[in-house]
Design an enzyme around this catalytic site. Structure first.
Site, PDB file in Angstrom:
ATOM      1  N   MET A   1       0.838  -1.197   0.000  1.00 53.90           N
ATOM      2  CA  MET A   1       0.000   0.000   0.000  1.00 53.90           C
ATOM      3  C   MET A   1       0.878   1.255   0.000  1.00 53.90           C
ATOM      4  O   MET A   1       0.432   2.337   0.384  1.00 53.90           O
ATOM      5  CB  MET A   1      -0.952   0.000   1.194  1.00 53.90           C
ATOM      6  CG  MET A   1      -2.031  -1.074   1.086  1.00 53.90           C
ATOM      7  SD  MET A   1      -3.540  -0.717   2.019  1.00 53.90           S
ATOM      8  CE  MET A   1      -2.911  -0.654   3.672  1.00 53.90           C
ATOM      9  N   GLY A   2       2.129   1.077  -0.444  1.00 53.54           N
ATOM     10  CA  GLY A   2       3.022   2.227  -0.527  1.00 53.54           C
ATOM     11  C   GLY A   2       3.621   2.594   0.813  1.00 53.54           C
ATOM     12  O   GLY A   2       3.625   1.808   1.752  1.00 53.54           O
TER      13      GLY A   2
ATOM     14  N   LEU B   1      12.135  -0.703   4.505  1.00 56.18           N
ATOM     15  CA  LEU B   1      13.063  -1.797   4.231  1.00 56.18           C
ATOM     16  C   LEU B   1      12.392  -3.165   4.267  1.00 56.18           C
ATOM     17  O   LEU B   1      12.850  -4.104   3.618  1.00 56.18           O
ATOM     18  CB  LEU B   1      14.230  -1.757   5.222  1.00 56.18           C
ATOM     19  CG  LEU B   1      15.196  -0.588   5.062  1.00 56.18           C
ATOM     20  CD1 LEU B   1      16.256  -0.622   6.167  1.00 56.18           C
ATOM     21  CD2 LEU B   1      15.870  -0.632   3.689  1.00 56.18           C
TER      22      LEU B   1
ATOM     23  N   HIS C   1       9.363  -3.887   3.061  1.00 56.84           N
ATOM     24  CA  HIS C   1       8.847  -4.076   1.703  1.00 56.84           C
ATOM     25  C   HIS C   1       9.980  -4.424   0.743  1.00 56.84           C
ATOM     26  O   HIS C   1       9.852  -5.320  -0.094  1.00 56.84           O
ATOM     27  CB  HIS C   1       8.155  -2.802   1.193  1.00 56.84           C
ATOM     28  CG  HIS C   1       6.926  -2.413   1.949  1.00 56.84           C
ATOM     29  ND1 HIS C   1       6.863  -1.262   2.682  1.00 56.84           N
ATOM     30  CD2 HIS C   1       5.717  -3.013   2.065  1.00 56.84           C
ATOM     31  CE1 HIS C   1       5.656  -1.149   3.225  1.00 56.84           C
ATOM     32  NE2 HIS C   1       4.950  -2.207   2.873  1.00 56.84           N
TER      33      HIS C   1
ATOM     34  N   GLN D   1     -10.406  -2.330   2.962  1.00 54.30           N
ATOM     35  CA  GLN D   1      -9.865  -3.047   4.107  1.00 54.30           C
ATOM     36  C   GLN D   1      -9.666  -2.149   5.321  1.00 54.30           C
ATOM     37  O   GLN D   1      -9.152  -2.581   6.345  1.00 54.30           O
ATOM     38  CB  GLN D   1      -8.562  -3.753   3.748  1.00 54.30           C
ATOM     39  CG  GLN D   1      -7.363  -2.866   3.470  1.00 54.30           C
ATOM     40  CD  GLN D   1      -6.176  -3.665   2.947  1.00 54.30           C
ATOM     41  OE1 GLN D   1      -6.206  -4.180   1.830  1.00 54.30           O
ATOM     42  NE2 GLN D   1      -5.133  -3.784   3.753  1.00 54.30           N
TER      43      GLN D   1
ATOM     44  N   GLY E   1       4.811 -10.309   4.227  1.00 49.55           N
ATOM     45  CA  GLY E   1       5.573 -10.276   5.470  1.00 49.55           C
ATOM     46  C   GLY E   1       4.805 -10.934   6.601  1.00 49.55           C
ATOM     47  O   GLY E   1       3.574 -10.846   6.679  1.00 49.55           O
ATOM     48  N   GLU E   2       5.531 -11.580   7.510  1.00 44.03           N
ATOM     49  CA  GLU E   2       4.893 -12.276   8.629  1.00 44.03           C
ATOM     50  C   GLU E   2       4.439 -11.333   9.739  1.00 44.03           C
ATOM     51  O   GLU E   2       3.808 -11.781  10.698  1.00 44.03           O
ATOM     52  CB  GLU E   2       5.836 -13.333   9.203  1.00 44.03           C
ATOM     53  CG  GLU E   2       6.008 -14.519   8.266  1.00 44.03           C
ATOM     54  CD  GLU E   2       6.861 -15.622   8.868  1.00 44.03           C
ATOM     55  OE1 GLU E   2       7.549 -15.355   9.890  1.00 44.03           O
ATOM     56  OE2 GLU E   2       6.846 -16.745   8.323  1.00 44.03           O
TER      57      GLU E   2
ATOM     58  N   ASP F   1       2.089  -9.307   9.383  1.00 46.11           N
ATOM     59  CA  ASP F   1       0.647  -9.522   9.221  1.00 46.11           C
ATOM     60  C   ASP F   1       0.407 -11.023   9.055  1.00 46.11           C
ATOM     61  O   ASP F   1      -0.045 -11.494   8.007  1.00 46.11           O
ATOM     62  CB  ASP F   1       0.140  -8.746   8.013  1.00 46.11           C
ATOM     63  CG  ASP F   1       0.314  -7.248   8.179  1.00 46.11           C
ATOM     64  OD1 ASP F   1      -0.384  -6.672   9.027  1.00 46.11           O
ATOM     65  OD2 ASP F   1       1.168  -6.664   7.494  1.00 46.11           O
TER      66      ASP F   1
ATOM     67  N   ARG G   1       2.967   2.837   9.183  1.00 46.31           N
ATOM     68  CA  ARG G   1       2.347   3.684  10.209  1.00 46.31           C
ATOM     69  C   ARG G   1       3.374   4.256  11.195  1.00 46.31           C
ATOM     70  O   ARG G   1       3.076   5.206  11.909  1.00 46.31           O
ATOM     71  CB  ARG G   1       1.276   2.898  10.962  1.00 46.31           C
ATOM     72  CG  ARG G   1       0.032   2.614  10.128  1.00 46.31           C
ATOM     73  CD  ARG G   1      -0.974   1.781  10.907  1.00 46.31           C
ATOM     74  NE  ARG G   1      -2.240   1.684  10.192  1.00 46.31           N
ATOM     75  CZ  ARG G   1      -2.487   0.797   9.237  1.00 46.31           C
ATOM     76  NH1 ARG G   1      -1.548  -0.054   8.883  1.00 46.31           N
ATOM     77  NH2 ARG G   1      -3.669   0.759   8.624  1.00 46.31           N
TER      78      ARG G   1
END
Length: 282
Positions: free
Chosen positions: A30-31, A35, A37, A61, A148-149, A151, A188
């Site tokens: 989501m931009g 690092l 990403h 979402q 990624g874990e 999430d 965030r």
């Protein structure tokens, strides 16, 4: 790096590449890239001939519309970061390209995974995730996709969707990428105040101590200990901490032989919600 904003042009280009038997890896984002990403991009580059990244802030979402409005947008910076990592293709669609007149989510059955943890606190969130990820899979038809874990629940839900809808893609979970002080990287994090950012590593530090405690204590004792730790923290407010079975994601009340567990946490720093998790060993 090629940039596509329409499904049609992206599909046409990928069709030509796949005709040459090139493998395609996909990293949805989501931009507001960090690092974490970029580590997914690197993994895809190492294992595929072509890597496609997407940047799309998916409105369906977000259960909290204020969170959607405040989500950081850094497109120019993101493009440069992807170029530096030699990402091959960026899919950068507007909302109108991914949704018809009605910007709404499909309903999914994830065999109950969607009702645990995040699902209890973010109504409709995983329907939104399923809707957009399935759309991306239908458009890109990647051979491999990387998540990624951090999430972890989302990762398990995407795997379940792929299984139930017979989608031909291998979904790979990649380790949580952390700051030097242990804070799980998140878009965030840029919204945290100085004091909040200084305090935020407390989340991972608490998880690490909880994992040690889990080796010799009951689940109930571990949960109570974590809750007590947060009660003494003036900056972070605990939303939940739970120990869950990694397969069903159901909250566990006692340890069972042959099962694997993970500790999951969500906490607020002001209005900013931070999540993390850790593997637990009995």
């Amino acid at each position: 790096m090629l940039i596509f904003k329409t499904k049609e042009k992206l599909i046409n280009h990928l069709t030509l590449l796949k005709a040459k038997n090139l493998s395609v890896g996909f990293v949805p984002t989501m931009g507001a890239l960090h690092l974490g990403h970029l580590s997914l991009i690197k993994t895809s580059k190492e294992n595929n001939d072509v890597t496609v990244a997407s940047i799309f802030v998916n409105p369906t979402q977000f259960d909290n519309k204020k969170d959607l409005i405040n989500y950081p947008l850094t497109i120019d910076k993101d493009i440069k970061l992807l170029q530096n990592e030699h990402c091959d293709i960026l899919f950068l669609p507007p909302v109108s390209e991914m949704y018809d007149q009605s910007v709404s989510a499909q309903k999914f059955d994830f065999d109950g995974l969607e009702f645990e943890m995040e699902g209890k606190h973010r109504a409709g969130h995983f329907d939104g995730v399923g809707t957009i990820v399935k759309s991306f899979f239908d458009i890109i038809k990647p051979h491999n996709a990387y998540f990624g874990e951090k999430d972890f629940q989302q990762l398990q839900i995407v795997k379940k969707m792929v299984e139930k809808h017979n989608i031909s893609v291998q979904v790979h979970g990649c380790p949580i990428y952390r700051e030097q002080d242990g804070l799980a990287m998140s878009s965030r994090n840029t919204r945290l105040t100085f004091d909040q950012r200084q305090c935020a590593p407390f989340i991972h530090a608490t998880l690490q101590k909880a994992a040690k405690l889990f080796e010799k204590s009951t689940i109930d004792d571990v949960v109570k200990w974590v809750e007590n730790e947060f009660e003494q923290n003036a900056i972070l407010a605990l939303e939940y901490f739970t120990v869950a079975d990694v397969v069903t994601l159901r909250t566990a009340s006692k340890k069972e032989t042959g099962k694997t567990y993970r500790g999951f946490i969500a906490a607020f720093a002001g209005e900013i919600r931070l999540i993390d998790n850790i593997e637990l060993n009995t």
